[in-house]
Write a protein that holds these residues in place. Structure first.
Motif, PDB file in Angstrom:
ATOM      1  N   HIS A  41      11.422   7.518  -3.307  1.00 31.96           N
ATOM      2  CA  HIS A  41      10.156   8.233  -3.077  1.00 31.96           C
ATOM      3  C   HIS A  41       9.592   7.752  -1.738  1.00 31.96           C
ATOM      4  CE1 HIS A  41      10.286   8.417  -7.672  1.00 31.96           C
ATOM      5  NE2 HIS A  41      10.539   9.624  -7.222  1.00 31.96           N
ATOM      6  N   GLU A  44       6.608   5.081  -1.006  1.00 30.23           N
ATOM      7  CA  GLU A  44       6.570   3.816  -1.751  1.00 30.23           C
ATOM      8  C   GLU A  44       7.018   2.688  -0.833  1.00 30.23           C
ATOM      9  OE1 GLU A  44       7.014   6.086  -6.023  1.00 30.23           O
ATOM     10  OE2 GLU A  44       8.582   4.668  -5.456  1.00 30.23           O
ATOM     11  N   ALA A 128       7.477   1.688  -5.862  1.00 32.96           N
ATOM     12  CA  ALA A 128       6.107   1.172  -5.790  1.00 32.96           C
ATOM     13  C   ALA A 128       5.224   2.344  -6.188  1.00 32.96           C
ATOM     14  CB  ALA A 128       5.794   0.688  -4.379  1.00 32.96           C
TER      15      ALA A 128
HETATM   16 ZN   LIG Z   1       9.191   5.809  -7.155  1.00 33.76          ZN
END
Ligand SMILES: [Zn+2]
Length: 324
Positions: A41, A44, A128
């Protein structure tokens, strides 16, 4: 003399940008192969920055075995500062493992990463909180049963000095990488350390120190490691979803314990008039709280309900427990 190879792994994808990610590989004498993935992602950052720092450390270290580091898996998502879903095909990459070479752009990317890391004996996938996600730090450990793969995965998790180990029953989650790895016999964990897309030094240190400690405990890096004993939470989880659009006003933070019936937050319209109050279904720990007021129930690309996901709770009934 340490050997560090740096490369870009890429394949063309019809009608879309090239599928492409950076890969560092450190090699030394005999030892296990460990793969570390960050930036699935794009927002993050704590995991991404910890992985980047680890590559620099590996370049100066005496490595026994192989360490593969993908510091940012979705470089397009990273550069576009896009959140959660792929900026190319709006897929949730977390749900697509082991991917498919002839599938969508994200399925192809996942397939190429999976082909790269499946040679590993151990895998750590670093996450994160995205820009709108307040999280409490934990390490997720995939749980099917109490057998060998659980024990080896748990050993990876206890290298991280986090308050919680989240025992995650694979039957209860759409997160697909841990399952795909366990199916080919690879112990693995995923970190959730960092919040709201912030590159906070404490979160980056927690991720980075955990990786170095884990590699030390595995004998890949020299020295003696430390085994931590975080509290176990899970496997039962509750996800709180909005059922109408509006403005979300959370009343709790990530990491906060909540009691059954406690108000988690309220949804209003743009005039501030009350639409709905959300309460905790059980005594639990809040692992995730959405911090964006914007909630749109019609925003469900490919059926993903991340935009309606307000709070995640996990059972916390076990108390402190020595994990190994
Ligand atoms: Zn993630």
């Amino acid at each position: 003399v340490p050997v560090l190879l740096k490369a870009w792994i890429s394949e063309s994808h019809a009608g879309a940008p090239e599928v492409r990610f950076p890969l560092a590989e450190a090699r030394g004498g005999s030892g296990p192969t460990v793969a570390i993935v960050a930036g699935m992602h794009g927002g993050e950052y704590a995991g991404i920055l910890a992985a980047t720092r680890l590559i620099q450390h590996l370049a100066r270290s005496d490595v026994h075995g192989r360490v593969l580091v993908i510091p940012t898996m979705s470089t397009l998502a990273f550069f576009r500062r896009s959140m959660q879903l792929s900026p190319v095909d709006a897929r949730e990459v977390h749900y697509l493992w082991p991917g498919h070479p002839e599938g969508s752009y994200s399925e192809h990317l996942v397939d190429l990463v999976f082909r790269t890391i499946r040679v590993a004996d151990f895998v750590v996938d670093m996450h994160a909180g995205e820009f709108v996600q307040d999280l409490t730090p934990y390490v997720g450990v995939p749980w099917l049963d109490d057998g060998h793969l659980w024990q080896r995965s748990l050993e990876l998790a206890t290298a991280f000095d986090v308050p919680f180990i989240n025992r995650r029953a694979l039957a209860e989650t759409s997160i697909a990488l841990p399952r795909a790895l366990l199916e080919v016999g690879i112990p693995n964990v995923w970190t959730e350390i960092g919040r709201n897309g912030l590159p906070e030094p404490t979160a980056i240190d927690l991720q980075y120190n955990g990786l170095v400690n884990m590699l030390t405990l595995l004998g890949v890096l020299p020295g003696s490691g430390v085994r931590y004993a975080p509290r176990w939470v899970g496997p039962k989880h509750w996800s709180i979803f909005a059922e109408q659009s509006g403005l979300w006003h959370p009343r709790i933070h990530g990491g906060e314990p909540v009691a059954a019936g406690q108000v988690l937050g309220e949804l209003t319209d743009f005039f501030g008039d009350h639409l709905h109050t959300f309460t905790a279904p059980a005594d639990a720990l809040a692992t995730y709280v959405c911090t964006s007021p914007a909630v749109d129930v019609d925003n469900k690309p490919h059926g993903n309900d991340w935009h309606q996901h307000l709070v995640q709770l996990v059972e916390d009934v076990h108390g402190p427990r020595r994990a190994t």
